[in-house]
Structures are given as C-alpha cells and as structure tokens.
Design a protein around this motif. Structure first.
Motif, PDB file in Angstrom:
ATOM      1  N   VAL A  13     -10.060 -30.574   2.342  1.00  0.00           N
ATOM      2  CA  VAL A  13     -10.782 -31.710   2.905  1.00  0.00           C
ATOM      3  C   VAL A  13     -12.170 -31.233   3.322  1.00  0.00           C
ATOM      4  CG1 VAL A  13     -10.887 -33.372   4.790  1.00  0.00           C
ATOM      5  CG2 VAL A  13      -8.712 -32.914   3.652  1.00  0.00           C
ATOM      6  N   LYS A  14     -13.188 -31.841   2.746  1.00  0.00           N
ATOM      7  CA  LYS A  14     -14.570 -31.452   3.031  1.00  0.00           C
ATOM      8  C   LYS A  14     -15.128 -32.190   4.231  1.00  0.00           C
ATOM      9  CE  LYS A  14     -19.109 -31.071   0.792  1.00  0.00           C
ATOM     10  NZ  LYS A  14     -19.868 -31.307  -0.468  1.00  0.00           N
ATOM     11  N   ALA A  15     -14.787 -33.480   4.353  1.00  0.00           N
ATOM     12  CA  ALA A  15     -15.325 -34.273   5.457  1.00  0.00           C
ATOM     13  C   ALA A  15     -14.437 -35.472   5.718  1.00  0.00           C
ATOM     14  CB  ALA A  15     -16.751 -34.739   5.136  1.00  0.00           C
ATOM     15  N   VAL A  16     -14.434 -35.928   6.969  1.00  0.00           N
ATOM     16  CA  VAL A  16     -13.710 -37.131   7.371  1.00  0.00           C
ATOM     17  C   VAL A  16     -14.678 -38.024   8.152  1.00  0.00           C
ATOM     18  CG1 VAL A  16     -11.809 -38.082   8.714  1.00  0.00           C
ATOM     19  CG2 VAL A  16     -11.500 -35.920   7.493  1.00  0.00           C
ATOM     20  N   GLU A  17     -14.803 -39.257   7.715  1.00  0.00           N
ATOM     21  CA  GLU A  17     -15.701 -40.209   8.364  1.00  0.00           C
ATOM     22  C   GLU A  17     -14.893 -41.395   8.883  1.00  0.00           C
ATOM     23  OE1 GLU A  17     -19.630 -42.998   7.322  1.00  0.00           O
ATOM     24  OE2 GLU A  17     -18.738 -41.704   5.780  1.00  0.00           O
ATOM     25  N   THR A  18     -15.132 -41.776  10.130  1.00  0.00           N
ATOM     26  CA  THR A  18     -14.427 -42.903  10.719  1.00  0.00           C
ATOM     27  C   THR A  18     -15.157 -44.202  10.383  1.00  0.00           C
ATOM     28  OG1 THR A  18     -13.692 -41.524  12.568  1.00  0.00           O
ATOM     29  CG2 THR A  18     -13.545 -43.899  12.857  1.00  0.00           C
ATOM     30  N   LEU A  19     -14.450 -45.104   9.712  1.00  0.00           N
ATOM     31  CA  LEU A  19     -14.996 -46.403   9.340  1.00  0.00           C
ATOM     32  C   LEU A  19     -14.162 -47.502   9.976  1.00  0.00           C
ATOM     33  CD1 LEU A  19     -15.524 -45.768   5.518  1.00  0.00           C
ATOM     34  CD2 LEU A  19     -17.204 -45.464   7.349  1.00  0.00           C
ATOM     35  N   GLN A  20     -14.649 -48.713   9.921  1.00  0.00           N
ATOM     36  CA  GLN A  20     -13.897 -49.832  10.475  1.00  0.00           C
ATOM     37  C   GLN A  20     -12.581 -50.039   9.742  1.00  0.00           C
ATOM     38  OE1 GLN A  20     -16.151 -53.445  10.704  1.00  0.00           O
ATOM     39  NE2 GLN A  20     -14.501 -54.618  11.685  1.00  0.00           N
ATOM     40  N   GLU A  21     -12.580 -49.800   8.445  1.00  0.00           N
ATOM     41  CA  GLU A  21     -11.378 -50.011   7.641  1.00  0.00           C
ATOM     42  C   GLU A  21     -10.459 -48.803   7.587  1.00  0.00           C
ATOM     43  OE1 GLU A  21     -14.753 -49.238   4.567  1.00  0.00           O
ATOM     44  OE2 GLU A  21     -14.526 -49.988   6.633  1.00  0.00           O
ATOM     45  N   GLY A  22     -10.832 -47.701   8.262  1.00  0.00           N
ATOM     46  CA  GLY A  22      -9.982 -46.523   8.268  1.00  0.00           C
ATOM     47  C   GLY A  22     -10.793 -45.242   8.233  1.00  0.00           C
ATOM     48  N   PHE A  23     -10.200 -44.200   7.700  1.00  0.00           N
ATOM     49  CA  PHE A  23     -10.858 -42.902   7.598  1.00  0.00           C
ATOM     50  C   PHE A  23     -11.237 -42.640   6.147  1.00  0.00           C
ATOM     51  CE2 PHE A  23      -7.906 -42.596  11.171  1.00  0.00           C
ATOM     52  CZ  PHE A  23      -8.766 -42.206  12.193  1.00  0.00           C
ATOM     53  N   LYS A  24     -12.507 -42.384   5.926  1.00  0.00           N
ATOM     54  CA  LYS A  24     -12.961 -42.007   4.592  1.00  0.00           C
ATOM     55  C   LYS A  24     -12.894 -40.492   4.483  1.00  0.00           C
ATOM     56  CE  LYS A  24     -16.919 -42.196   1.425  1.00  0.00           C
ATOM     57  NZ  LYS A  24     -18.324 -42.626   1.253  1.00  0.00           N
ATOM     58  N   VAL A  25     -12.112 -39.999   3.515  1.00  0.00           N
ATOM     59  CA  VAL A  25     -11.894 -38.567   3.370  1.00  0.00           C
ATOM     60  C   VAL A  25     -12.513 -38.097   2.058  1.00  0.00           C
ATOM     61  CG1 VAL A  25     -10.184 -36.722   3.255  1.00  0.00           C
ATOM     62  CG2 VAL A  25      -9.751 -38.731   4.688  1.00  0.00           C
ATOM     63  N   VAL A  26     -13.334 -37.062   2.168  1.00  0.00           N
ATOM     64  CA  VAL A  26     -13.962 -36.451   1.001  1.00  0.00           C
ATOM     65  C   VAL A  26     -13.249 -35.136   0.712  1.00  0.00           C
ATOM     66  CG1 VAL A  26     -16.095 -35.546   0.016  1.00  0.00           C
ATOM     67  CG2 VAL A  26     -16.167 -37.496   1.589  1.00  0.00           C
ATOM     68  N   PHE A  27     -12.802 -34.984  -0.526  1.00  0.00           N
ATOM     69  CA  PHE A  27     -12.051 -33.794  -0.926  1.00  0.00           C
ATOM     70  C   PHE A  27     -12.909 -32.882  -1.800  1.00  0.00           C
ATOM     71  CE2 PHE A  27      -9.018 -37.292  -0.428  1.00  0.00           C
ATOM     72  CZ  PHE A  27      -8.063 -36.730   0.417  1.00  0.00           C
ATOM     73  N   GLU A  28     -12.506 -31.610  -1.877  1.00  0.00           N
ATOM     74  CA  GLU A  28     -13.115 -30.698  -2.838  1.00  0.00           C
ATOM     75  C   GLU A  28     -12.039 -29.778  -3.394  1.00  0.00           C
ATOM     76  OE1 GLU A  28     -16.185 -28.514  -0.920  1.00  0.00           O
ATOM     77  OE2 GLU A  28     -14.834 -27.456   0.464  1.00  0.00           O
ATOM     78  N   GLY A  29     -12.268 -29.331  -4.628  1.00  0.00           N
ATOM     79  CA  GLY A  29     -11.291 -28.516  -5.331  1.00  0.00           C
ATOM     80  C   GLY A  29     -11.278 -28.897  -6.794  1.00  0.00           C
ATOM     81  N   ALA A  30     -10.678 -28.044  -7.621  1.00  0.00           N
ATOM     82  CA  ALA A  30     -10.678 -28.273  -9.069  1.00  0.00           C
ATOM     83  C   ALA A  30     -10.034 -29.594  -9.447  1.00  0.00           C
ATOM     84  CB  ALA A  30      -9.972 -27.112  -9.779  1.00  0.00           C
ATOM     85  N   LYS A  31      -9.007 -30.011  -8.694  1.00  0.00           N
ATOM     86  CA  LYS A  31      -8.303 -31.260  -9.007  1.00  0.00           C
ATOM     87  C   LYS A  31      -8.505 -32.313  -7.915  1.00  0.00           C
ATOM     88  CE  LYS A  31      -4.537 -28.805  -9.331  1.00  0.00           C
ATOM     89  NZ  LYS A  31      -3.113 -28.415  -9.479  1.00  0.00           N
ATOM     90  N   ALA A  32      -9.570 -32.159  -7.150  1.00  0.00           N
ATOM     91  CA  ALA A  32      -9.810 -33.073  -6.027  1.00  0.00           C
ATOM     92  C   ALA A  32     -10.117 -34.478  -6.514  1.00  0.00           C
ATOM     93  CB  ALA A  32     -10.959 -32.550  -5.180  1.00  0.00           C
ATOM     94  N   PRO A  33      -9.540 -35.488  -5.874  1.00  0.00           N
ATOM     95  CA  PRO A  33      -9.847 -36.876  -6.237  1.00  0.00           C
ATOM     96  C   PRO A  33     -11.183 -37.321  -5.634  1.00  0.00           C
ATOM     97  CG  PRO A  33      -8.342 -36.862  -4.397  1.00  0.00           C
ATOM     98  CD  PRO A  33      -8.561 -35.415  -4.766  1.00  0.00           C
ATOM     99  N   SER A  34     -11.613 -38.490  -5.990  1.00  0.00           N
ATOM    100  CA  SER A  34     -12.798 -39.082  -5.367  1.00  0.00           C
ATOM    101  C   SER A  34     -12.473 -39.416  -3.913  1.00  0.00           C
ATOM    102  CB  SER A  34     -13.195 -40.348  -6.124  1.00  0.00           C
ATOM    103  OG  SER A  34     -12.120 -41.285  -6.107  1.00  0.00           O
ATOM    104  N   PRO A  35     -13.482 -39.711  -3.086  1.00  0.00           N
ATOM    105  CA  PRO A  35     -13.207 -40.062  -1.685  1.00  0.00           C
ATOM    106  C   PRO A  35     -12.206 -41.210  -1.564  1.00  0.00           C
ATOM    107  CG  PRO A  35     -15.539 -39.672  -1.993  1.00  0.00           C
ATOM    108  CD  PRO A  35     -14.923 -39.644  -3.362  1.00  0.00           C
ATOM    109  N   GLN A  36     -11.300 -41.091  -0.579  1.00  0.00           N
ATOM    110  CA  GLN A  36     -10.235 -42.069  -0.379  1.00  0.00           C
ATOM    111  C   GLN A  36     -10.269 -42.587   1.056  1.00  0.00           C
ATOM    112  OE1 GLN A  36      -7.798 -42.803  -2.964  1.00  0.00           O
ATOM    113  NE2 GLN A  36      -9.302 -41.677  -4.203  1.00  0.00           N
ATOM    114  N   ILE A  37      -9.720 -43.795   1.239  1.00  0.00           N
ATOM    115  CA  ILE A  37      -9.614 -44.399   2.572  1.00  0.00           C
ATOM    116  C   ILE A  37      -8.157 -44.365   3.021  1.00  0.00           C
ATOM    117  CG2 ILE A  37      -9.963 -46.475   3.960  1.00  0.00           C
ATOM    118  CD1 ILE A  37     -12.554 -45.302   3.057  1.00  0.00           C
TER     119      ILE A  37
END
Length: 470
Positions: free
Chosen positions: A237-261
């Motif tokens: 997990v590279k970063a976690v951002e608090t949004l009104q609709e939840g937590f936006k999570v940014v991943f990193e790694g060879a198989k990392a997905p795009s940012p998810q809520i």
C-alpha cells in the motif's frame, strides 16, 4: 526501599492473559501469596477478550454459513441464512463473559489478589499499580503480552480497524481491505467474507502465510480465492486517502491493481511486545528496542528474581506457549527446579480449511540446509474427509534420514488444529514413523491421515499405491 507499600506478596504477576493468570494460579497452588495485576477490568488478556476466543466464536459462525451453502449443492436445501448481527455479537460476547467470569472465580478460590490497573516498576521489588497503590514483592513474573502494530501511513480514523476493533463486529462493511495475509489477517478476512462483506487481502510478500510451506497453503489459498474479492500478493500500500465515499487506496507492486475505494480497512500487520511500557529500567530489567525482554531457559530475565513469559519474550506469540512458560516461571519462583524443555510448539491457522504445523517445516529445512525425508497423504484418499465433502486436505511428515525420528508435521484440512496435538506428542517423545503407523487409529477418522502418512514413509500404506519400498 523506604516507599510506602499497600500490599506485600511473595509474587506479583504483571498481566492477566493466558500466561499471567496461569502463572498466578500455579504459584498460589504452590503456597505463594500472589498479586495479579491486569490493566483491564477482567482477566484473560487479549486472547480471551479481544483475540483467540471471540475470533474462534465468529469463525465457527462463518464456517457454518459456508457449510450451509455447500450442502445446498449436495441435496440438503436450506433457506438463505439471515444474519442478525446484534444477536451474533451478543452470543460472542457471552462466550467471552462466561470464560472471564470463570477466571475471576478461580482467582478468588485460590486467594489470588487481583488488582485492576496498569502496573509499572518503581524499583527492583516495588510495583506501582494505577489507582491501586504499590505492591512490594519478592519475585515477579512479567506477562504483559503484545499489541497490534500501527502502520504509519494509515490515517487516524474510526474506519481503520485493528484486530480488536474488528472483533467488536459493530457493522458489516460492504468493501473491506485487509492489510496482511498472515494468521490474523486471513482469519478476519474469512469471518467478514462469510458474513457478507466484499473482502480483499493485500500481502507484501509473494504468498499468504509467509514462512508456512506452500503445499499447506495452496488448498487454503484456492478456497479463499473463491470467497474473497481479491488476493493481492507481492503488493504494497503506497497511500491511503480519506474521502467522503470511503478510503482511496493506492497500491504498488508488479501485480498491483489501480487505486480502489474501500469502506473500511483492517490492519493486520503483526504485533509488538509491550515490554516498553513497564518502566523496567527502574527494576534493572533489560528491554530491547523492539520491546522484547530476553530470558534464559528458566524464563529468568537479567534480574534473577524477575521472570518474563509469553509474547514479551519473543516469537511465536501464542497463548499456549505463554501458558507453558507460565508454569515454569511459577514453579521456579516457588523454589522448584525446572526448565523450559519443550522441543516444539504447534501453530494453527483457524481458517477454513485450517492449517497446522509443528516442528521443522520444509521452508526452514531448505533455508537452513537441514537434511530430511518426506512423506505425504492426500485426503482425497481418506474416507472420512470424503464423507465431509472436503477432500482438499494433506497430511505431511518430515523425518530425520539418519535417526528416523519425526522432525515435523504439517496438516491442512478441517480440524487440523485438533489433529496436530498427536503429532506434537509424537515429536516430543521421539517417535519414529513406524511408531505412529503401528498405533491403531479409529476408522473412518481424520486422525488416520497421520498414520497413513507414516505408513507412506514406511512403505506399508495400502490406501494408495505408492510402489514397493526396499
């Protein structure tokens, strides 16, 4: 030494978890006057109140939900389960309360003085207890346990849970991210997924249950893969951002997905020992930078009259390890001559299927260059496992090629945590595979799989054709 003292005892035990209360009760049985200091208002520690027991209660409910779904496909049709979270939570809490009440009664019957409050050393023979005064002791046992690791990149928000808050089961998030694919993370992921949450697991290493043999993990990984939204290994997990609709999570790694809520995040990145909160330096006890307290084979710290047990003395952080060490420390404190002579300590992951192992595993053997021979028995050839509709299990043994003694046993499948006890006894008593194979096991039973693995090694197995040996 001139400090005013509110209580004088032979032994003070700091921490009322499985190690602490066991030590206090054993010492009292041996005739010592004992004070047991626990910062909670109840005994049992994390294990009973916010760990082992409540998690197993909820895992039992999760397993039942999974079985209902599976048996619907086998000809026993049930209606869709209705989850009444308040009643489920109340039942879980009632189990905890019953056990905690039992401990309180046992302390009273033994004459153990229970002090509720955080204890810190004020000297080599003085303990200050918040709200209770001071205790002068001749001997002390430190059993303060551990706490969840807090990941620095996670925001301070009620939607960020650790294992304790997750077990409170306040609600069921629609989308849950579990950080950590170890024991705690997978158990909690199993609970929430079975109760209806969409669960994803992110694990930094390349596989779930790091350090466990891959052949034991694969059946669990396959089953979880069908139940969880995603299993992201080799992902950070590279970063976690608090949004009104939840937590936006940014991943990193060879198989990392795009940012998810996600609606909630459960941090299950391990535990840290509590040795750093004792003011141990005032008693002369050495605590390292991580919070661990080093002890010898008699559980003694560098201060001869002060012992330490459980999570605070090192891995594995397991309740049954703490309880074993507790009796050693209590007996030594009372004047008996004993030592920590355990050869092996079993480990269990209470997922579905369960994963259990004891002694040497292949991963460690290959890493450390330890010679071994191996035999396995697949549960697809077990009559009992087939009647349960669960043929994915495996029982494996590792054997010393020279002495032929059992070195290790690994089991994956339903009730693996119960089955591993026989294997632990076999290793402790120096059994060879032939000893296990010649022991009559009930049929049909899952316990047979241990005997069958032993027979596979000996070349006497008839339940599978493995060719002639010798």
């Amino acid at each position: 030494m001139n400090q005013s003292v509110d209580l004088n005892v032979d032994l003070v035990v700091i921490g009322g978890g499985p190690g602490g209360y066991t030590a206090a009760f054993r010492a009292a049985d041996l005739g010592m006057s004992v004070a047991l200091v626990e910062k909670r208002n109840v005994l049992g520690g994390v294990c009973l109140n916010a760990g082992c027991i409540p998690s197993k209660a909820l895992l039992q409910a999760a397993k039942l939900l999974e079985e209902v779904a599976e048996w619907n496909e086998r000809g026993l049709e049930f209606g869709k389960p209705v989850i009444k979270l308040d009643r489920l939570r109340d039942w879980k809490d009632s189990v905890v309360s019953k056990l905690a009440g039992g401990l309180s009664g046992l302390a009273s019957k033994r004459g153990v003085k229970v002090l509720s409050g955080e204890g810190v050393f004020a000297g080599p023979n003085i303990l200050e207890v918040a709200g209770q005064g001071s205790v002068r002791f001749n001997k002390a046992i430190i059993a303060v346990g551990s706490r969840p690791v807090r990941l620095p990149f996670l925001p301070d928000h009620p939607g960020i849970m650790d294992s304790t808050s997750a077990l409170a089961l306040e609600d069921l998030p629609k989308r849950l991210l579990v950080l950590g694919g170890g024991v705690i993370g997978l158990e909690m992921a199993s609970i929430y997924a079975s109760l209806g949450s969409e669960v994803s697991v992110a694990e930094l290493t390349d596989g779930l249950l790091p350090g466990c043999d891959r052949d034991l993990v694969r059946p669990l990984e396959k089953r979880l893969g069908a139940r969880l939204k995603a299993i992201m290994t080799g992902t950070r997990v590279k970063a976690v951002e608090t949004l009104q609709e939840g937590f936006k999570v940014v991943f990193e790694g060879a198989k990392a997905p795009s940012p998810q809520i996600y609606d909630r995040i459960l941090s299950a990145a391990g535990r840290r020992p509590n040795g750093d909160g004792l003011h141990a330096d005032k008693a002369g006890v050495n605590v390292d930078a991580q919070g661990f307290i080093k002890v010898d084979s008699a559980q003694r710290t560098n201060v001869p009259h002060i012992f330490a047990i459980g999570d605070v003395v090192g891995n594995p952080m397991l309740a049954h390890k703490a309880s074993y060490e507790a009796k050693i420390a209590a007996e030594l404190a009372s004047g008996m001559h004993v030592t920590n002579s355990a050869k092996v300590i079993p480990s269990v992951v209470y997922t579905d299927p369960e994963v259990a192992w004891v002694g040497l595993n292949e991963t460690a053997a290959k890493r450390d260059g330890i010679a071994f021979e191996k035999a396995t028995f697949p549960w697809m050839a077990s009559g009992r496992s087939l009647t349960m509709g669960r043929d994915e299990g495996v029982t494996k043994i590792l054997v010393d090629p020279v002495t032929r003694a059992l070195l290790g046993v690994g089991i994956v499948g339903p009730h693996a945590g119960d089955l591993i006890a026989e294997a632990t006894l076999a290793i402790e008593t120096g059994c060879e595979p032939g000893d296990v194979g010649l022991t009559i096991h009930p049929h049909p039973s899952l316990s047979e799989t241990f005997a069958f693995a032993a027979e596979a090694y000996e070349g006497t197995l008839t339940e599978l054709y493995i060719g002639r040996k010798g």
